[in-house]
Design a protein around this motif. Sequence first.
Motif, PDB file in Angstrom:
ATOM      1  N   ASP A 141      -8.646  -4.181  -6.831  1.00 52.88           N
ATOM      2  CA  ASP A 141      -8.469  -2.863  -6.217  1.00 52.88           C
ATOM      3  C   ASP A 141      -8.998  -2.840  -4.776  1.00 52.88           C
ATOM      4  O   ASP A 141     -10.156  -3.206  -4.519  1.00 52.88           O
ATOM      5  CB  ASP A 141      -9.217  -1.816  -7.066  1.00 52.88           C
ATOM      6  CG  ASP A 141      -9.076  -0.429  -6.492  1.00 52.88           C
ATOM      7  OD1 ASP A 141      -7.970   0.124  -6.557  1.00 52.88           O
ATOM      8  OD2 ASP A 141     -10.076   0.084  -5.928  1.00 52.88           O
ATOM      9  N   ALA A 142      -8.127  -2.377  -3.851  1.00 53.25           N
ATOM     10  CA  ALA A 142      -8.447  -2.431  -2.416  1.00 53.25           C
ATOM     11  C   ALA A 142      -9.687  -1.592  -2.082  1.00 53.25           C
ATOM     12  O   ALA A 142     -10.550  -2.014  -1.303  1.00 53.25           O
ATOM     13  CB  ALA A 142      -7.249  -1.967  -1.601  1.00 53.25           C
ATOM     14  N   GLU A 172     -12.515  -7.844   1.672  1.00 47.54           N
ATOM     15  CA  GLU A 172     -11.382  -6.918   1.684  1.00 47.54           C
ATOM     16  C   GLU A 172     -10.052  -7.649   1.654  1.00 47.54           C
ATOM     17  O   GLU A 172      -9.095  -7.203   1.036  1.00 47.54           O
ATOM     18  CB  GLU A 172     -11.420  -6.064   2.963  1.00 47.54           C
ATOM     19  CG  GLU A 172     -12.451  -4.973   2.927  1.00 47.54           C
ATOM     20  CD  GLU A 172     -12.480  -4.223   4.243  1.00 47.54           C
ATOM     21  OE1 GLU A 172     -11.416  -3.783   4.721  1.00 47.54           O
ATOM     22  OE2 GLU A 172     -13.586  -4.090   4.813  1.00 47.54           O
ATOM     23  N   THR A 173      -9.992  -8.783   2.338  1.00 47.93           N
ATOM     24  CA  THR A 173      -8.681  -9.422   2.527  1.00 47.93           C
ATOM     25  C   THR A 173      -8.325 -10.424   1.426  1.00 47.93           C
ATOM     26  O   THR A 173      -7.168 -10.807   1.313  1.00 47.93           O
ATOM     27  CB  THR A 173      -8.632 -10.148   3.895  1.00 47.93           C
ATOM     28  OG1 THR A 173      -9.716 -11.085   3.949  1.00 47.93           O
ATOM     29  CG2 THR A 173      -8.756  -9.175   5.050  1.00 47.93           C
ATOM     30  N   CYS A 174      -9.283 -10.830   0.623  1.00 50.10           N
ATOM     31  CA  CYS A 174      -8.938 -11.799  -0.437  1.00 50.10           C
ATOM     32  C   CYS A 174      -8.117 -11.090  -1.513  1.00 50.10           C
ATOM     33  O   CYS A 174      -8.371  -9.938  -1.837  1.00 50.10           O
ATOM     34  CB  CYS A 174     -10.195 -12.423  -1.039  1.00 50.10           C
ATOM     35  SG  CYS A 174     -11.220 -11.305  -2.010  1.00 50.10           S
ATOM     36  N   GLU A 230     -13.164  -2.889  -0.571  1.00 53.66           N
ATOM     37  CA  GLU A 230     -13.645  -2.331   0.704  1.00 53.66           C
ATOM     38  C   GLU A 230     -15.120  -1.910   0.577  1.00 53.66           C
ATOM     39  O   GLU A 230     -15.946  -2.188   1.448  1.00 53.66           O
ATOM     40  CB  GLU A 230     -12.778  -1.114   1.035  1.00 53.66           C
ATOM     41  CG  GLU A 230     -12.823  -0.681   2.481  1.00 53.66           C
ATOM     42  CD  GLU A 230     -11.964   0.566   2.666  1.00 53.66           C
ATOM     43  OE1 GLU A 230     -12.508   1.556   3.176  1.00 53.66           O
ATOM     44  OE2 GLU A 230     -10.779   0.542   2.254  1.00 53.66           O
ATOM     45  N   LYS A 231     -15.430  -1.277  -0.534  1.00 53.14           N
ATOM     46  CA  LYS A 231     -16.819  -0.831  -0.747  1.00 53.14           C
ATOM     47  C   LYS A 231     -17.760  -2.030  -0.932  1.00 53.14           C
ATOM     48  O   LYS A 231     -18.885  -2.031  -0.440  1.00 53.14           O
ATOM     49  CB  LYS A 231     -16.899   0.105  -1.957  1.00 53.14           C
ATOM     50  CG  LYS A 231     -16.296   1.475  -1.639  1.00 53.14           C
ATOM     51  CD  LYS A 231     -16.352   2.405  -2.826  1.00 53.14           C
ATOM     52  CE  LYS A 231     -15.781   3.779  -2.428  1.00 53.14           C
ATOM     53  NZ  LYS A 231     -15.334   4.546  -3.574  1.00 53.14           N
ATOM     54  N   LEU A 232     -17.278  -3.053  -1.641  1.00 56.17           N
ATOM     55  CA  LEU A 232     -18.106  -4.255  -1.818  1.00 56.17           C
ATOM     56  C   LEU A 232     -18.336  -4.944  -0.466  1.00 56.17           C
ATOM     57  O   LEU A 232     -19.423  -5.461  -0.196  1.00 56.17           O
ATOM     58  CB  LEU A 232     -17.438  -5.226  -2.801  1.00 56.17           C
ATOM     59  CG  LEU A 232     -17.412  -4.779  -4.267  1.00 56.17           C
ATOM     60  CD1 LEU A 232     -16.567  -5.736  -5.107  1.00 56.17           C
ATOM     61  CD2 LEU A 232     -18.825  -4.693  -4.849  1.00 56.17           C
TER      62      LEU A 232
END
Length: 260
Positions: free
Chosen positions: A68-69, A86-88, A73-75
Amino acid sequence: MTPPDGPGQMTDHPITSDTIRVLGDRRSIRSYSDKEVTDAQVTAILEAARRAPTSGNLQAYSVVVVRDAETKEKLAKISGGQKHIETCPVFLAFVADLTRIEKAFQRHDGNLDNNNLEMGLMASIDASLVGMAAYVAADSLGIQGVMIGAMRNDPEAVAELLGLPFRTYVVFGMCLGYPAEAPKQKPRMAAEGIIHYERYDADKALAVVDTYNAELKAHYESVGKPTADESWSADVDKKYAQRPRDHLRDALKKRGFDFR
Ligand SMILES: Cc1cc2nc3c(=O)[nH]c(=O)nc-3n(C[C@H](O)[C@H](O)[C@H](O)COP(=O)(O)O)c2cc1C
């Protein structure tokens, strides 16, 4: 992608195998192509990884697969803005998990309230072994990535995001995808200081550092990264001398792990 320095250090060794080549060519990958990593591939990777040895057959770990994007993003934010999270296409969280052990203790009305360093270590080691096994299994399929220790920047926030219960924490995460970069391999310290035969040789262990400082400096310069003269020593001193993640003991205690 073909790395600029060709295959890794181990590839020319007279004794080799597919597994040795996968390990010998390994390097961390932080940039990923659009090629999909399928659910079937993730399952194959994790089923292989789950054959890793586990302390006392405790199997004191769990893995959370994140695609989940918004979660990624939060991680990434928790990890100090590491864009590769984010990009993986797939992010794996390797969780030290004492919940099932506590359930076993409840057979005699016991619990893990008095758990000690050893319980936390066993779970953390189990999670790490499964993580490395997953990394190697993925690499054997051409899927590569990087481990993310920055999950421990804020164990509580990570746990909340991933819905983790008490008695669990994320030891580290892992970004996975098909590589869109081919970084030069980062050199390692000379084996003579790291591998000892029969008895540890403290002189040899320390003697490799000076040479390595020069090698790592040359490596960083060759990839255009500024570095100090005593590259490794200076880096380690700068990053780790000031008690890194000093809140960790308290944070993990709140998660049900006693690392006293
Ligand atoms: C447990 C663990 C945590 C790591 N955490 C991070 C991280 O948060 N971010 C990152 O970019 N790299 C991380 N790394 C990757 C290391 O920086 C990398 O393995 C090391 O610099 C050696 O480079 P190489 O893997 O390319 O040989 C981590 C590696 C390990 C084993």
